[in-house]
Design a protein around this motif. Sequence first.
Motif, PDB file in Angstrom:
ATOM      1  N   SER A  68       0.831  -1.201   0.000  1.00  0.00           N
ATOM      2  CA  SER A  68       0.000   0.000   0.000  1.00  0.00           C
ATOM      3  C   SER A  68       0.872   1.262   0.000  1.00  0.00           C
ATOM      4  N   HIS A  72       0.844   4.170  -2.920  1.00  0.00           N
ATOM      5  CA  HIS A  72       0.541   5.576  -2.658  1.00  0.00           C
ATOM      6  C   HIS A  72       1.717   6.484  -3.011  1.00  0.00           C
ATOM      7  N   GLU A  76       1.378   9.462  -5.695  1.00  0.00           N
ATOM      8  CA  GLU A  76       1.723  10.846  -5.327  1.00  0.00           C
ATOM      9  C   GLU A  76       2.714  11.431  -6.322  1.00  0.00           C
ATOM     10  N   TYR A 248      -3.062   4.526 -11.429  1.00  0.00           N
ATOM     11  CA  TYR A 248      -1.980   3.602 -11.080  1.00  0.00           C
ATOM     12  C   TYR A 248      -1.301   3.059 -12.350  1.00  0.00           C
TER      13      TYR A 248
END
Length: 476
Positions: A68, A72, A76, A248
């Motif tokens: 995870s 992230h 970002e 993603y």
Amino acid sequence: MGFVPAIVVGSDTPRKQKSETSGISKKRAINRIKQGPRQKVGDVEDLLTYLYQKDKRNKWVTDEKEISRFQHTLLEWYKKNRRQLPWRQTLMEGQPNPYHIWVSETMLQQTRVTNVIGYYKKWLQTFPDIPSLAASSLERVNEIWAGLGYYRRAKLLHEGAQTIMSRFDGKVPEDIKVLQSIPGIGPYTSAAIASIAFNKPYAVCDGNVFRVLSRLFSIDLDISSTDNQSLFRSLAQFLMFKEMAADYNQAMMELGATVCTPKSFDCNHCPVQRWCNSFQIANEHQVPLSDIVCQFPVKSSRVKQNEEELLVYLIKFANHFLMLKNISRNLLGNLWHFPYVIWKRNGNTMTEEEKIQHECCLVGVLHSCGYPLNDTNGLPKLLHESAIPIGQVEHLFTHIKQIIHVKFVCVSSETKLVIESSSRRIGGVGPNDDSIEYRWLTEEQMEKSAISRQMMKVMELYQKQKKQKVIHSFFC
Ligand code: SF4
């Protein structure tokens, strides 16, 4: 995300057998790790086990929280660093246009982003939506695509648009399997459309993603093998952040395209370096990054490239050049090209008989324009004695390298040739009794016609030589 969701190798669809947080699956994977890798890496569980056994630094891939964090961090970075590309405009506006995604993904196959941008804009100006593309002629589609290469893609986009009009009322379907029933949309493009336009949880795996994954985990499996490619796809699917599939997928591809590039990779500014096995190995052993990073991806059997040598004739008469279109299937598809013969293939020279057969095709065309053939030596003389070599150009297809020798032939203004404004078709010419369409085009007309990229290179050579006065006005 669970430890090891069961994934059907080679499929985009997660298996429905167990929940993603299944403890049984986790236990099974841990047992597998204890047993060591199987001789053959068969599915994503095998692959994760293999990665772990190979190097304990890869352990993070068995930790849900770490995965995870990885996702992230990547997202970002992507938000701050993504390139402003024209096909991303509707995504930024929050209204993804699946047609735009489809066109851009098709154009980007085997072609650099910088080459695609201009073509993409021109395409959307000409065919702003699926109905306009479907209603166009293939000739017009080829004109807009001309120069981008791999022309089959344009033809399939055209056919695909017609299918979407007839079967789906002009709307791009969301379902990945339905998408794959449309001409030209295979597993890669369907995953790209479904995830980027509709945020469906399918991983997109292009060359950039293969490279990033192989370096992240130092995977030394040969990506030339289709079995291994399936494993990479499963790994990409395993790692993806399903709730934000569109961003993603684009983030992974963007990382490979801008940071983890084939040769000038920038590990020091890479957002995922702390998860990168290759980076860590290089640091721990204090060896140059390139010593490790360049080893991945492993690609043992490069595609064998054939070599062809072509003789291209630029036949000019009254400011027009003779152009042909071979109706039969060949590399040049449905595009205009100068008359040519392939006189050498992989070192084997064409026999004299084959050469004459090819020249017969030209005889047929020129005869049809009114070139006098009462003198049986007329055409060979025109081609062999009056032809001036003006240089050569090279062109690369995926499997073929072409070396193109260019000869310039000026047909005397005293010759009574008929130049018609439209094209004409004649049958039964050339070695295979082909149907040939021909036209006489000026340089200005060529710019607006569907001409293959390698023939454009031939024209550029002619223009350069003319400018440098290698070709004098005396000749034509
Ligand atoms: S650290 Fe270097 S090798 Fe690893 S993913 Fe980033 S750019 Fe690629």
